[in-house]
Enzyme design. Structure first.
Site, PDB file in Angstrom:
ATOM      1  N   GLU A  10       0.764  -1.205   0.017  1.00  0.00           N
ATOM      2  CA  GLU A  10      -0.063   0.022   0.110  1.00  0.00           C
ATOM      3  C   GLU A  10       0.810   1.171  -0.069  1.00  0.00           C
ATOM      4  O   GLU A  10       0.356   2.276  -0.108  1.00  0.00           O
ATOM      5  CB  GLU A  10      -1.043  -0.059   1.162  1.00  0.00           C
ATOM      6  CG  GLU A  10      -1.996  -0.889   1.147  1.00  0.00           C
ATOM      7  CD  GLU A  10      -2.171  -2.268   1.601  1.00  0.00           C
ATOM      8  OE1 GLU A  10      -0.777  -2.475   1.909  1.00  0.00           O
ATOM      9  OE2 GLU A  10      -2.933  -3.006   1.876  1.00  0.00           O
ATOM     10  N   HIS A  61       2.247  -8.432   2.500  1.00  0.00           N
ATOM     11  CA  HIS A  61       1.132  -8.204   1.947  1.00  0.00           C
ATOM     12  C   HIS A  61       0.003  -9.324   1.599  1.00  0.00           C
ATOM     13  O   HIS A  61       0.190 -10.143   0.528  1.00  0.00           O
ATOM     14  CB  HIS A  61       1.147  -7.075   0.717  1.00  0.00           C
ATOM     15  CG  HIS A  61      -0.478  -6.654   0.178  1.00  0.00           C
ATOM     16  ND1 HIS A  61      -1.113  -5.840   0.934  1.00  0.00           N
ATOM     17  CD2 HIS A  61      -1.000  -6.966  -0.961  1.00  0.00           C
ATOM     18  CE1 HIS A  61      -2.415  -5.635   0.269  1.00  0.00           C
ATOM     19  NE2 HIS A  61      -2.112  -6.335  -0.953  1.00  0.00           N
ATOM     20  N   HIS A 105       2.432   1.415   5.146  1.00  0.00           N
ATOM     21  CA  HIS A 105       1.337   2.467   5.040  1.00  0.00           C
ATOM     22  C   HIS A 105       0.989   3.090   6.337  1.00  0.00           C
ATOM     23  O   HIS A 105       1.393   2.361   7.366  1.00  0.00           O
ATOM     24  CB  HIS A 105      -0.047   1.797   4.513  1.00  0.00           C
ATOM     25  CG  HIS A 105      -0.391   0.628   5.182  1.00  0.00           C
ATOM     26  ND1 HIS A 105      -1.103   0.576   6.217  1.00  0.00           N
ATOM     27  CD2 HIS A 105      -0.020  -0.606   4.611  1.00  0.00           C
ATOM     28  CE1 HIS A 105      -1.131  -0.859   6.734  1.00  0.00           C
ATOM     29  NE2 HIS A 105      -0.377  -1.513   5.693  1.00  0.00           N
ATOM     30  N   HIS A 116      -4.678   1.654   7.148  1.00  0.00           N
ATOM     31  CA  HIS A 116      -5.289   0.581   8.012  1.00  0.00           C
ATOM     32  C   HIS A 116      -4.474  -0.099   8.717  1.00  0.00           C
ATOM     33  O   HIS A 116      -3.098   0.040   8.782  1.00  0.00           O
ATOM     34  CB  HIS A 116      -5.789  -0.602   7.219  1.00  0.00           C
ATOM     35  CG  HIS A 116      -4.962  -1.348   6.203  1.00  0.00           C
ATOM     36  ND1 HIS A 116      -4.230  -0.974   5.176  1.00  0.00           N
ATOM     37  CD2 HIS A 116      -4.434  -2.511   6.729  1.00  0.00           C
ATOM     38  CE1 HIS A 116      -3.431  -1.837   4.727  1.00  0.00           C
ATOM     39  NE2 HIS A 116      -3.381  -2.854   5.817  1.00  0.00           N
ATOM     40  N   GLU A 135       1.078  -0.423  11.682  1.00  0.00           N
ATOM     41  CA  GLU A 135       1.976  -1.756  11.538  1.00  0.00           C
ATOM     42  C   GLU A 135       3.422  -1.432  11.659  1.00  0.00           C
ATOM     43  O   GLU A 135       4.202  -2.549  12.182  1.00  0.00           O
ATOM     44  CB  GLU A 135       1.505  -2.286  10.337  1.00  0.00           C
ATOM     45  CG  GLU A 135       0.227  -2.715  10.227  1.00  0.00           C
ATOM     46  CD  GLU A 135      -0.297  -3.404   8.689  1.00  0.00           C
ATOM     47  OE1 GLU A 135       0.568  -3.424   7.739  1.00  0.00           O
ATOM     48  OE2 GLU A 135      -1.497  -3.155   8.365  1.00  0.00           O
TER      49      GLU A 135
HETATM   50 ZN   LIG Z   1      -0.646  -4.560   2.782  1.00  0.00          ZN
END
Ligand SMILES: [Zn+2]
Length: 270
Positions: A10, A61, A105, A116, A135
């Site tokens: 992302e 991912h 991201h 997210h 994350e």
């Molecule tokens: Zn991802």
């Protein structure tokens, strides 16, 4: 010098659309995964320039089968597929000198591209010991558990800011600037990759000033889910507890066990 690279999609320059770019059935996914592989290669080249002798790249991912192994710089080894016990950090260990995050991201709730935290469908917020994390932070803690510093985060301007707030020593490669959640001003691949190559080299050259980040023990992960049903599902996990209608917590003596609890709660919720 062994270098670990965790690669998400992302945060890659040119990737902005949820679905078309990020799902394996997306119409523009094949281009997105080629761009992701290009940014991974830029980090590999930077690490080689800085003297890395072993490089592990972990595909981080979705189903974790995005990176094109046939296009990956052969100096690196690719960890592919899911599930993996350490998820986005599979391959990290005490023998690694540094960790690098590519294509990352920002956390849910921030104005970053495709922001997210682990699961866009179910997770609103994650805290560790009351520190709100994305994350970047969750995975920096895993690196820290193994005594490894995260030295570089590559992604949009919002994840760069998030990383700097948590990890003061960190370098960032901002390859795009967020406009909305699904639009950004993007560097062309050639420029994005040159920036990642250069920042990787710099980050590894100044490894001496980097510090592993590890929250104090006991470690408590608290997850606010998007609704009460998801939280009730997650609270089926032994030793977890409901903090409020939407929020479940799990504590452990060490970060790795607490992280495993976090993963289990999110898997149970769905
Ligand atoms: Zn991802």
């Amino acid at each position: 010098m062994k270098v670990f690279i965790s690669c998400d999609i992302e945060g890659v320059s040119g990737v902005v659309a949820s679905g078309p770019h990020t799902s394996s059935d997306g119409g523009d996914y094949q281009r997105a995964r080629a761009l992701m592989t290009g940014e991974a290669n830029a980090a590999i080249e930077g690490a080689l320039n800085a003297g890395a002798t072993e490089i592990i790249v972990n595909d981080s991912h979705g189903p974790m089968i995005n990176l094109l192994i046939e296009k990956l710089n052969p100096a690196a080894t690719l960890i592919s597929g899911a599930p993996k016990p350490l998820s986005m950090m599979q391959g990290i260990g005490k023998d690694c000198a540094a960790a690098i995050f590519v294509g990352y991201h920002s956390r849910m709730g921030t104005p970053g591209v495709l922001s997210h935290t682990i699961s866009g469908a179910s997770v609103a917020n994650v805290w560790v010991n009351d520190i709100l994390l994305g994350e970047t932070g969750i995975n920096a803690g895993l690196a820290g558990y193994f005594g490894v510093p995260v030295v570089l985060v590559c992604g949009d301007d919002v994840v760069s800011q998030e990383a700097r707030e948590l990890l003061p020593h960190i370098r960032t490669a901002t390859v795009k600037t967020a406009i909305t959640r699904q639009s950004a001003s993007c560097l062309p691949p050639e420029k994005a990759q040159a920036l990642i190559r250069q920042e990787t080299e710099q980050a590894l050259a100044s490894l001496g000033s980097a510090r592993p980040w590890l929250p104090d023990s006991p470690v408590t992960f608290k997850v606010e889910f998007k609704d009460f049903g998801l939280a009730m599902n997650a609270a089926r996990m032994p030793y977890s507890r409901l903090v409020d209608a939407n929020t479940v917590a799990f504590s452990a003596d060490d970060y790795l066990t607490a992280f495993q609890g976090l993963q289990a709660m999110i898997a149970l919720a769905r």
